[in-house]
Structure formats: structure tokens, C-alpha cells
Design a protein around this motif. Structure first.
Motif, PDB file in Angstrom:
ATOM      1  N   GLN A  24       0.824  -1.196   0.000  1.00 32.82           N
ATOM      2  CA  GLN A  24       0.000   0.000   0.000  1.00 32.82           C
ATOM      3  C   GLN A  24       0.866   1.256   0.000  1.00 32.82           C
ATOM      4  O   GLN A  24       2.051   1.199   0.325  1.00 32.82           O
ATOM      5  N   PRO A  25       0.290   2.403  -0.360  1.00 35.40           N
ATOM      6  CA  PRO A  25       1.066   3.650  -0.318  1.00 35.40           C
ATOM      7  C   PRO A  25       1.555   3.955   1.092  1.00 35.40           C
ATOM      8  O   PRO A  25       0.914   3.592   2.081  1.00 35.40           O
ATOM      9  N   GLY A  26       2.682   4.646   1.179  1.00 34.59           N
ATOM     10  CA  GLY A  26       3.210   5.034   2.478  1.00 34.59           C
ATOM     11  C   GLY A  26       3.724   3.848   3.266  1.00 34.59           C
ATOM     12  O   GLY A  26       4.228   2.875   2.710  1.00 34.59           O
ATOM     13  N   THR A  27       3.583   3.906   4.591  1.00 35.15           N
ATOM     14  CA  THR A  27       3.997   2.823   5.478  1.00 35.15           C
ATOM     15  C   THR A  27       2.854   2.473   6.410  1.00 35.15           C
ATOM     16  O   THR A  27       1.932   3.265   6.604  1.00 35.15           O
ATOM     17  N   LYS A  28       2.911   1.290   7.013  1.00 36.43           N
ATOM     18  CA  LYS A  28       1.842   0.886   7.932  1.00 36.43           C
ATOM     19  C   LYS A  28       1.761   1.828   9.127  1.00 36.43           C
ATOM     20  O   LYS A  28       0.676   2.080   9.650  1.00 36.43           O
ATOM     21  N   GLN A  35      -4.665   8.380  10.443  1.00 34.45           N
ATOM     22  CA  GLN A  35      -6.065   8.264  10.838  1.00 34.45           C
ATOM     23  C   GLN A  35      -6.487   9.389  11.785  1.00 34.45           C
ATOM     24  O   GLN A  35      -7.635   9.819  11.773  1.00 34.45           O
ATOM     25  N   ALA A  36      -5.555   9.872  12.605  1.00 31.47           N
ATOM     26  CA  ALA A  36      -5.889  10.928  13.555  1.00 31.47           C
ATOM     27  C   ALA A  36      -5.202  12.255  13.258  1.00 31.47           C
ATOM     28  O   ALA A  36      -5.575  13.278  13.845  1.00 31.47           O
ATOM     29  N   HIS A  37      -4.240  12.265  12.312  1.00 28.14           N
ATOM     30  CA  HIS A  37      -3.420  13.458  12.140  1.00 28.14           C
ATOM     31  C   HIS A  37      -3.361  13.984  10.701  1.00 28.14           C
ATOM     32  O   HIS A  37      -2.623  14.921  10.441  1.00 28.14           O
ATOM     33  N   GLY A  38      -4.101  13.373   9.808  1.00 32.24           N
ATOM     34  CA  GLY A  38      -4.144  13.894   8.451  1.00 32.24           C
ATOM     35  C   GLY A  38      -3.573  12.927   7.422  1.00 32.24           C
ATOM     36  O   GLY A  38      -2.600  12.215   7.686  1.00 32.24           O
ATOM     37  N   TYR A  40      -1.789  13.216   4.842  1.00 31.60           N
ATOM     38  CA  TYR A  40      -0.412  13.391   4.357  1.00 31.60           C
ATOM     39  C   TYR A  40       0.518  12.327   4.912  1.00 31.60           C
ATOM     40  O   TYR A  40       1.380  11.806   4.213  1.00 31.60           O
ATOM     41  N   PHE A  41       0.359  11.993   6.194  1.00 29.66           N
ATOM     42  CA  PHE A  41       1.289  11.084   6.848  1.00 29.66           C
ATOM     43  C   PHE A  41       1.188   9.658   6.328  1.00 29.66           C
ATOM     44  O   PHE A  41       2.097   8.859   6.539  1.00 29.66           O
ATOM     45  N   GLY A  42       0.117   9.355   5.632  1.00 30.02           N
ATOM     46  CA  GLY A  42      -0.044   8.026   5.057  1.00 30.02           C
ATOM     47  C   GLY A  42       0.448   7.909   3.641  1.00 30.02           C
ATOM     48  O   GLY A  42       0.300   6.852   3.018  1.00 30.02           O
ATOM     49  N   THR A  43       1.053   8.971   3.119  1.00 32.89           N
ATOM     50  CA  THR A  43       1.513   8.947   1.738  1.00 32.89           C
ATOM     51  C   THR A  43       2.963   8.475   1.663  1.00 32.89           C
ATOM     52  O   THR A  43       3.700   8.457   2.648  1.00 32.89           O
ATOM     53  N   SER A  44       3.389   8.116   0.466  1.00 33.12           N
ATOM     54  CA  SER A  44       4.737   7.608   0.258  1.00 33.12           C
ATOM     55  C   SER A  44       5.768   8.727   0.409  1.00 33.12           C
ATOM     56  O   SER A  44       5.507   9.886   0.070  1.00 33.12           O
ATOM     57  N   GLY A  45       6.918   8.368   0.950  1.00 36.16           N
ATOM     58  CA  GLY A  45       8.021   9.299   1.072  1.00 36.16           C
ATOM     59  C   GLY A  45       8.088  10.058   2.384  1.00 36.16           C
ATOM     60  O   GLY A  45       9.017  10.833   2.603  1.00 36.16           O
ATOM     61  N   VAL A  46       7.119   9.839   3.290  1.00 38.61           N
ATOM     62  CA  VAL A  46       7.127  10.539   4.573  1.00 38.61           C
ATOM     63  C   VAL A  46       8.013   9.764   5.551  1.00 38.61           C
ATOM     64  O   VAL A  46       7.790   8.573   5.779  1.00 38.61           O
ATOM     65  N   PRO A  47       9.023  10.400   6.140  1.00 34.64           N
ATOM     66  CA  PRO A  47       9.865   9.699   7.121  1.00 34.64           C
ATOM     67  C   PRO A  47       9.015   9.132   8.255  1.00 34.64           C
ATOM     68  O   PRO A  47       8.116   9.804   8.757  1.00 34.64           O
ATOM     69  N   PHE A  48       9.324   7.914   8.681  1.00 33.73           N
ATOM     70  CA  PHE A  48       8.419   7.263   9.628  1.00 33.73           C
ATOM     71  C   PHE A  48       9.070   6.809  10.929  1.00 33.73           C
ATOM     72  O   PHE A  48       8.462   6.051  11.689  1.00 33.73           O
TER      73      PHE A  48
END
Length: 275
Positions: A24-28, A35-38, A40-48
Motif C-alpha cells: 500500500q502507499p506510504g507505510t503501515k 487516521q488521527a493526524h491527516g 499526508y502522513f499516510g503517503t509515500s516518502g514521509v519519514p516514519f
């Protein structure tokens, strides 16, 4: 509230996760945080890295000032304000470690798995090209240690308790290697010697504690004994062919990643006095 062991167990269970094999896009961890913060954080390329630590603590049910978060400086700020910072040299399993690679804002975060005296052993997200992995770090890059208010501290990693049984915790540490050597009839020193560094693409060893591996030439007598038992050559290297053979031996998926599932299968067998 949870124990430090709860947090370490959950973090170790994620070893081997890779953003590149996530379908899936992004990371688990990002999708959970989103789910609680927007979104954007579920998209690919966001440091996790911070979202990974947040996810682990949330799964454990352990509150921590500054968590959940996606930005490491906020974790450090809130942890300090709450009086959770301790001396770096006193780091113990289950603590949160904050890293700083250079000047400026702090950069990275992980969970302390062991204080080895001259270095620190951690479990981190967003490391080694987008993985969850066990790392060893020099004290020079540690900016701070934050200690959650656990119900009890960690009792340590894989070990043989008073019953003589190994903890089936998915981490191949010194106790597991010593028992493995005993079962295979090789010198018992708790070390897998003569290894090469995994490339992280064709094979990986996320569940092998870095404290038990020695790099160099010659291979390991333990691994040669395993290879002879499995009929897969005898170079003494715990590489992709040998890991797949071990996984096949235990009826596991042969993905050439010596992860927690492979480690648990090994530990369960060793507790029965067999390989």
C-alpha cells in the motif's frame, strides 16, 4: 501502562518490515498515524521513524509525553518538559533514544534494546533504506535518552531462565547461540564468527543480535555444522542459501530474511534439544 518488555516485544516483532515491500502507499505506521493526524502522513516518502515508535507505544498501551508524533524534535521537547530525560550512560532497554547526526535539530529516534557499554543497540524504523531494523550506534550520535514511566523495567533480551529454557522471543542473542552451539556440537562461545555484512536486498538477518556476530574471514564452525546437516554447502556463512535452507527445515516461507519467525522456530527446537 505496560512494561519495557512489552514495548521491546512489539518493536522486535516488526523487524524486517520494509516500506519497499509494503503493498500500500506510504507505510503501515504512517497510515495508522494519518487516521488521527491527516492523510499526508499516510503517503509515500514521509519519514516514519517517530511514527514507528509512536505505533509501538500505542500498541503496548504505554503513554509517553511527546507521543504520538511524526517530528522527532517534538518528542524530545515534550519528554524533557515532563522530566523524562535521563543520563545517556544510564540507557536501559525500553528507553527512547534520540539521535542527532550533525548540528541543528535532532534527526532520528528509536527504542533502546541494550546498553553495551561502549555502544548502544536499538530497534529503529525508517533505517537502512526504509526498514525496521536492529542497529548499533556510537554514543557520539546520541542526543538524549528518554525514559517512559513503565510498570517495570526490562528483564533483558533472549536468555535462558532458571528453568534452563530459552525465551522464545524471536531474537537470537548470546544465550540462543550458545544453546545452538551445544546442540550442534561445536565450540560454545556465543559467537557467530567470520561473517560478511548482509546486502539487505538478497538476504538479511534482522533477528540476529549484532552482539553475537563477528565479521571477517573464515566463516563459523556453527554455521558449517548447520550447513552440513541441511546439505547446503559448508562455507560457514549465514547467507541467503543457508537462511532459506533453515527456513525450509522449519516449514517457513523461504524469503532469505532471518527474522523473528525464523528465530522463534529455532528457539523452540533448541528448547527440545534439537535443531
Amino acid at each position: 501502562m505496560a512494561t519495557a518488555n512489552d514495548v521491546l516485544r512489539i518493536a522486535a516483532g516488526e523487524l524486517g518490515y520494509s516500506r519497499w515491500t509494503d503493498p500500500q502507499p506510504g507505510t503501515k505506521y504512517g497510515r495508522w498515524y494519518a487516521q488521527a493526524h491527516g492523510s499526508y502522513f499516510g503517503t509515500s516518502g514521509v519519514p516514519f521513524c517517530a511514527m514507528f515508535v509512536s505505533w509501538v507505544f500505542a500498541r503496548a498501551g504505554q503513554p509517553m509525553p511527546g507521543l504520538p508524533a511524526a517530528y522527532v524534535p517534538y518528542v524530545l521537547r515534550d519528554g524533557r518538559r515532563a522530566g523524562r530525560e535521563v543520563a545517556k550512560s544510564s540507557a536501559r532497554p525500553g528507553d527512547i533514544v534520540i539521535f542527532q547526526w550533525d548540528t541543528g535539530a535532532v534527526d532520528h529516534i528509536g527504542v533502546v534494546e541494550a546498553n553495551r557499554g561502549s555502544y548502544i543497540q536499538t530497534i529503529e524504523g525508517n533505517t537502512l533504506n526504509g526498514r525496521v531494523a536492529r542497529r548499533t550506534r556510537a554514543w557520539g550520535v546520541v542526543a538524549a535518552i528518554l525514559r517512559p514511566a513503565y510498570t517495570s523495567p526490562s528483564t533483558g533480551g533472549a536468555s535462558a531462565g532458571a528453568s534452563g529454557m530459552l525465551a522464545v522471543d524471536g531474537n537470537v542473542g548470546p544465550a540462543t547461540v550458545r544453546r545452538w552451539q551445544q546442540v550442534m556440537g561445536t565450540t560454545v562461545d556465543g559467537i557467530i564468527s567470520g561473517q560478511v555484512v548482509p546486502d539487505g536486498r538478497t538476504y538479511w538477518r534482522p533477528a540476529i543480535d549484532s552482539s553475537v556476530v563477528r565479521y571477517g574471514a573464515g566463516g563459523s564452525d556453527l554455521i558449517r555444522a548447520v550447513q552440513r546437516r541441511l546439505g547446503c554447502g559448508a562455507d560457514g556463512l549465514l547467507g541467503p542459501a543457508t537462511i532459506r535452507a533453515i527456513q525450509a527445515h522449519y516449514g517457513l516461507a523461504r524469503d532469505a530474511s532471518f527474522g523473528p519467525a525464523t528465530a522463534r522456530a529455532l528457539q523452540s527446537a533448541l528448547n527440545q534439544g534439537r535443531f
